[in-house]
Scaffold this motif. Structure first.
Motif, PDB file in Angstrom:
ATOM      1  N   ALA B 314       0.619  -1.131  -0.025  1.00 57.35           N
ATOM      2  CA  ALA B 314       0.014  -0.125   0.007  1.00 57.35           C
ATOM      3  C   ALA B 314       0.879   1.521  -0.164  1.00 57.35           C
ATOM      4  N   VAL B 317       2.429   1.895  -3.680  1.00 57.68           N
ATOM      5  CA  VAL B 317       1.223   2.027  -4.587  1.00 57.68           C
ATOM      6  C   VAL B 317       0.717   3.562  -4.332  1.00 57.68           C
ATOM      7  N   VAL B 338       3.128  -4.760  -5.308  1.00 60.53           N
ATOM      8  CA  VAL B 338       1.786  -5.521  -5.160  1.00 60.53           C
ATOM      9  C   VAL B 338       1.646  -7.023  -4.867  1.00 60.53           C
ATOM     10  N   ALA B 341       1.109  -8.562  -1.363  1.00 57.23           N
ATOM     11  CA  ALA B 341      -0.190  -8.324  -0.709  1.00 57.23           C
ATOM     12  C   ALA B 341      -1.004  -9.689  -0.724  1.00 57.23           C
ATOM     13  N   VAL B 345      -7.928  -9.488  -1.256  1.00 60.89           N
ATOM     14  CA  VAL B 345      -7.892  -8.211  -2.335  1.00 60.89           C
ATOM     15  C   VAL B 345      -6.882  -8.818  -3.258  1.00 60.89           C
ATOM     16  N   ARG B 346      -6.060  -9.760  -3.080  1.00 57.85           N
ATOM     17  CA  ARG B 346      -5.135 -10.239  -4.046  1.00 57.85           C
ATOM     18  C   ARG B 346      -5.282 -10.497  -5.528  1.00 57.85           C
ATOM     19  N   ALA B 349      -6.043  -6.980  -6.973  1.00 54.11           N
ATOM     20  CA  ALA B 349      -4.458  -6.202  -6.941  1.00 54.11           C
ATOM     21  C   ALA B 349      -3.742  -6.707  -8.190  1.00 54.11           C
ATOM     22  N   THR B 353      -2.941  -4.460 -11.516  1.00 49.13           N
ATOM     23  CA  THR B 353      -1.719  -4.079 -11.593  1.00 49.13           C
ATOM     24  C   THR B 353      -1.179  -4.419 -13.137  1.00 49.13           C
ATOM     25  N   VAL B 391      -6.354   0.256  -6.693  1.00 47.77           N
ATOM     26  CA  VAL B 391      -5.513  -0.706  -5.785  1.00 47.77           C
ATOM     27  C   VAL B 391      -5.303  -0.421  -4.631  1.00 47.77           C
ATOM     28  N   SER B 394      -8.172  -0.643  -2.491  1.00 49.37           N
ATOM     29  CA  SER B 394      -8.415  -1.995  -2.054  1.00 49.37           C
ATOM     30  C   SER B 394      -7.359  -2.505  -0.670  1.00 49.37           C
ATOM     31  N   LEU B 395      -6.173  -2.033  -1.039  1.00 52.70           N
ATOM     32  CA  LEU B 395      -4.940  -2.381  -0.111  1.00 52.70           C
ATOM     33  C   LEU B 395      -5.423  -1.945   1.262  1.00 52.70           C
ATOM     34  N   GLU B 398      -8.416  -3.494   3.038  1.00 56.97           N
ATOM     35  CA  GLU B 398      -7.989  -4.719   3.395  1.00 56.97           C
ATOM     36  C   GLU B 398      -7.343  -4.540   4.822  1.00 56.97           C
TER      37      GLU B 398
END
Lengths: 93, 421
Positions: B314, B317, B338, B341, B345-346, B349, B353, B391, B394-395, B398
């Motif tokens: 995170a 990014v 990324v 992670a 969320v993987r 993400a 990416t 992204v 979302s990270l 999470e």
């Protein structure tokens, strides 16, 4: 209502992925260009843990796979269209 | 942050992890050296020619920052000079060095995921993103820039921390921060991840000394030249590929804004004018807020290995997505960060990416001049940057969710303790 939205999302995502995949394969008739572009990597990356789950238990389901592939599919279609419209297919820099 | 707690029966075995690392390195070598990219048959152009010039002058006895101007901080000098001397073989030696750092970074990425208890399939899918980077990003951006050097140091710091080596972790970040700035944003995570405060001052002093050992000699001999590097970092205008610039250029496409794009002090195409200056300041504030949010959410979580990897991803990014400067090669940092992670969320993400990488590839290979002219590639850049913001979001979510689970578990534990004295 939430269930209906989820079903619609999955349907739209599945259609987008199929259209994206077919568009990529149709446009990139030059295999070298197709490989060089790397459009095919996103589905592979997302599908590996789905197809080969640890101890037979999947970390995420088909809906997650489809949802995760929406962006790459749209991106692929868009980039393919952009490249086509610029007339550079077959001329990788 | 012990390895034993992170690993479960579903985690990859050491043999599987080693096999995946070897396969990842092999994929990187094949897609880099083999057709169609053939990195050792590329024309010598771009930033690597600048590196050649710096190396040539240094090997002739001139001192960087004093005898000639250089735009990079001293931490960048080791990879630039290691490929020396500046003869006809310099370019391929530099590419080979970056290929080696890329391979080592893949091995470190696998080690980090293995130590955090990732499954074999999770490690394999994550490794494919950086291993296939020469296909999803222009190979010149990967092997003819030195960005793999700070990436290697970042991953070394993460693995060292997961193995309980806080000092090595801080030293790696300290050296990384004097090559590129982003590793500095990871230092708070290392400090928060520590259990107890034993040797904290000693570790911080040694890490600071490692960074200063690069800065002080040049600071003493060539303060003006080194100050020029710092001034460049602060004064660089809003770069045309940044989130703020892409929003302004999208406004231009809609007829609300008239951009002035020029080749600026940072040797990049940037936006001029009052609106661009305001957006540059807002970008910097947003970047700072994003980093603070990650640090706070990490501090509120149980600060385990998975939370650490999420927070590292995170931070990188967020640093890239919200910054006022976004050179295309920064995507190399994102492509290696990324995959760290883990969690729900993987899949999003990783896939997002790759989307962002493809859009960056389009811009760099086909749309760069159109972007400078404020053409329709502005929409491509806006889409790429919004994907990175998604992204990051979302990270962060999470990480926040993991913090709430930790708090709920702590509350449940306290209630249980009260109920059964």
């Amino acid at each position: 209502m939430l269930r209906g939205t989820g079903t619609a999302l999955v349907t739209v995502s599945a259609v987008t992925v199929i259209v994206g995949g077919v568009a990529s394969l149709l446009v990139f008739t030059d295999l070298q260009l197709f490989l060089a572009f790397g459009i095919w990597i996103a589905p592979v990356v997302v599908l590996i843990p789905f197809v080969y789950p640890a101890d037979g238990e999947r970390a995420y389901g088909l809906r997650t796979v489809v949802a995760a592939l929406v962006l790459p599919a749209i991106t692929s279609i868009w980039v393919v269209w952009l490249v086509l419209s610029h007339g550079v297919i077959g001329h990788h820099p | 942050m012990s390895e034993a707690r992170a690993r479960t029966s579903r985690s990859a075995s050491p043999r599987a992890a080693a096999g995946i690392a070897a396969a990842g390195v092999a994929v990187l070598l094949v897609v880099s050296v083999g057709p169609p990219q053939r990195i050792f048959s590329r024309p010598n152009q771009g930033d690597v020619t600048e590196y050649f010039s710096y190396t040539q002058r240094t090997f002739e006895g001139e001192l960087p920052y004093r005898d000639f101007s250089i735009e990079y901080p001293p931490g960048a000098l080791p990879p630039l000079l290691a490929a020396g001397p500046a003869d006809h073989g310099y370019y391929d030696r530099f590419r080979l060095l970056m290929l080696g750092l890329g391979a080592a970074s893949i091995a470190l990425l696998v080690a980090a995921l293995f130590l955090a208890g990732a499954e074999a399939a999770e490690i394999a899918s994550g490794v494919l993103v950086p291993a296939t980077l020469p296909l999803t990003l222009n190979p010149g951006l990967v092997f003819e820039r030195f960005d793999l050097w700070p990436v290697f140091l970042m991953l070394l710091a993460v693995v060292a921390l997961l193995r309980g080596r806080q000092l090595l972790s801080l030293v790696a970040l300290s050296i990384g921060a004097v090559a590129k700035l982003f590793p500095l944003a990871l230092v708070p995570l290392v400090l928060l991840a520590r259990r107890g405060h034993a040797h904290l001052r000693r570790d911080l002093a040694l890490a600071l000394a490692a960074g200063l050992s690069f800065l002080l000699p040049f600071g003493a001999i060539a303060p003006r030249g080194l100050g020029h590097v710092g001034a460049l970092l602060v004064r660089r205008p809003l770069q045309s590929e940044s989130l703020g610039a892409s929003m302004l250029l999208a406004s231009h496409r809609l007829g609300f804004y008239s951009p002035t794009i020029y080749y600026s002090i940072g040797r990049s195409w940037d936006l001029a004018g009052p609106a661009a200056k305001v957006v540059a300041v807002l970008s910097t504030l947003a970047e700072a807020a994003a980093l603070v949010a990650v640090w706070v959410f990490f501090a509120r979580s149980n600060r385990g290995s998975r939370e650490l990897l999420l927070a590292v991803a995170a931070v990188v990014v967020g640093f890239v997505a919200f910054g006022k400067v976004f050179s295309t090669q920064y995507m190399v940092w994102v492509a290696f960060a990324v995959p760290l992670a883990l969690g729900r969320v993987r899949p999003f993400a990783l896939a997002a990416t790759i989307s962002a990488l493809l859009l960056s590839l389009y811009d760099y290979d086909w749309g760069a001049f159109d972007l400078i002219a404020g053409g329709r590639t502005s929409w491509v850049m806006l889409a790429r940057n919004l994907i990175l913001v998604a992204v990051f979001g979302s990270l962060l979510l999470e990480l926040h969710a993991r913090g709430r689970v930790s708090a709920a578990r702590a509350d449940a534990g306290a209630a249980h303790a009260v109920a059964s004295p």
